[in-house]
Design an enzyme around this catalytic site. Structure first.
Site, PDB file in Angstrom:
ATOM      1  N   ASP A  81      89.351  33.428   1.266  1.00 18.41           N
ATOM      2  CA  ASP A  81      88.581  34.004   0.164  1.00 18.41           C
ATOM      3  C   ASP A  81      87.425  33.063  -0.145  1.00 18.41           C
ATOM      4  O   ASP A  81      87.638  31.861  -0.369  1.00 18.41           O
ATOM      5  CB  ASP A  81      89.453  34.160  -1.084  1.00 18.41           C
ATOM      6  CG  ASP A  81      90.500  35.251  -0.935  1.00 18.41           C
ATOM      7  OD1 ASP A  81      90.343  36.114  -0.053  1.00 18.41           O
ATOM      8  OD2 ASP A  81      91.476  35.242  -1.706  1.00 18.41           O
ATOM      9  N   ASP A  84      93.446  47.221  -2.030  1.00 14.77           N
ATOM     10  CA  ASP A  84      94.102  46.384  -3.035  1.00 14.77           C
ATOM     11  C   ASP A  84      95.050  47.270  -3.837  1.00 14.77           C
ATOM     12  O   ASP A  84      94.603  48.092  -4.640  1.00 14.77           O
ATOM     13  CB  ASP A  84      93.067  45.732  -3.950  1.00 14.77           C
ATOM     14  CG  ASP A  84      92.152  44.781  -3.199  1.00 14.77           C
ATOM     15  OD1 ASP A  84      92.565  44.270  -2.148  1.00 14.77           O
ATOM     16  OD2 ASP A  84      91.010  44.558  -3.661  1.00 14.77           O
TER      17      ASP A  84
END
Length: 258
Positions: A11, A130
Site C-alpha cells: 500500500d 473491498d
C-alpha cells in the site's frame, strides 16, 4: 494445474509503503523500491501496489515510482490507484506494469472494466473488491474509497452480485479484500472465499487476514483460490516467502519454488 501464487501487497501513500489494520491507522513501513526488490529476491510470484488515497483524492496513481520498480524487479507487478480511463491505464502499462487494477473507479463507472479489457485484454485487467461483512445482517457489502477512512462509504452492491457483474464486464482476475480481516492476522475469511469461489470463474486472489503459513494453506486447499495476497506478515518479516513456499510444497500445493 497452474501454480498457486504468493503476492505481497504494498500500500503506497505519499511515496512510501504503509500498512493499516482494517484499512485504518496506517503506519509507515518503508521505501517502495527496496521492499519490491526484497520480495522479488525472496521468491514472490508477483507484487501488487495500491496507491491507496488516489481515488479518494481524485487523482491517478503517482507514476514516478512505477518505472523505478520495473527497472529493478523481474517478476510481474500490478498497479492500482485512481485509474479512470483507458489512457491512464495505458500510461501505467507503458511505465512497466504488467497489470492494472481498478476498484473504486469501477464502482463509479462499471463500463470502464469493459473499455479496459477491450483495449488491453482481460489478462491484465484486475478488479479489486473491498468487502465488509455486516455482522448484524450477515451480508457482505462492497465498500468504496477505502483508502481514506473519512471518505469510505458502503455501496448498494452486495459482494457476490458485484463479483458476477465485473466478470460479465471483462474482469480477468478478482482480488477480494476482506476488510474485517485486514491486518489482524487471524486467517482469511474462508466462508466468504468459498461463497465467492462458487460464482467466480476467473482467477481469485484472497486478501486480508494472513498471519501464519497455515492460513495460506487453508486459502489454497479449502477455498481453492488461485493466489494469496498478504502485507503485514511480509513487511514485519513474520513469514519469509521462500520458507512459506517450501512449506506449501511439502503440503502438496502446486507452487513455484526458487
Amino acid at each position: 494445474m497452474l501454480a498457486k501464487r504468493i503476492i505481497p501487497c504494498l500500500d503506497v501513500r505519499n511515496g512510501q509503503v504503509v500498512k493499516g489494520v482494517q484499512f485504518r491507522n496506517h503506519e509507515i513501513i518503508g521505501d517502495i523500491v527496496p521492499l519490491a526488490q526484497r520480495y522479488a529476491q525472496e521468491g514472490a510470484d508477483e507484487l501488487v501496489f495500491y496507491d491507496i488515497t488516489a481515488s479518494s483524492d481524485g487523482r491517478v496513481v503517482d507514476k514516478s515510482w512505477v518505472s523505478r520498480v520495473a527497472e529493478v524487479i523481474d517478476i510481474p507487478f500490478c498497479v492500482a490507484g485512481g485509474i479512470k480511463s483507458v489512457e491512464e491505464a495505458g500510461q501505467i502499462l507503458s511505465f512497466g506494469a504488467d497489470k492494472i487494477s481498478i476498484n473504486s473507479p469501477a464502482l463509479a463507472d462499471p463500463e470502464l472494466i469493459t473499455r479496459l479489457a477491450d483495449r488491453y485484454g482481460v489478462q491484465c485487467i484486475v478488479v479489486g473488491i473491498d468487502t465488509w461483512h455486516d455482522a448484524t445482517t450477515g451480508r457482505y457489502h462492497v465498500n468504496q474509497y477505502t483508502g481514506d477512512e473519512a471518505r469510505t462509504k458502503v455501496t448498494t452492491w452486495e459482494t457476490l452480485d458485484w463479483v458476477e457483474e465485473v466478470q460479465k464486464r471483462g474482469a480477468g482476475e478478482i482480488v477480494l479484500n476482506m476488510m474485517n480481516q485486514d491486518g489482524v492476522r487471524n486467517g482469511y475469511d474462508l466462508h466468504q472465499l468459498n461463497l465467492v469461489r462458487d460464482v467466480c470463474n476467473v482467477p481469485l486472489i484472497a486478501s486480508g487476514g494472513a498471519g501464519t503459513m497455515e492460513h495460506f494453506l487453508d486459502a489454497f486447499q479449502t477455498a481453492h483460490v488461485d493466489g494469496a495476497l498478504a502485507a503485514s506478515v511480509f513487511h514485519k518479516q513474520i513469514i519469509n516467502i521462500g520458507e512459506l513456499k517450501q512449506y506449501l510444497k511439502q503440503q502438496g500445493v502446486e507452487i513455484r519454488v526458487c
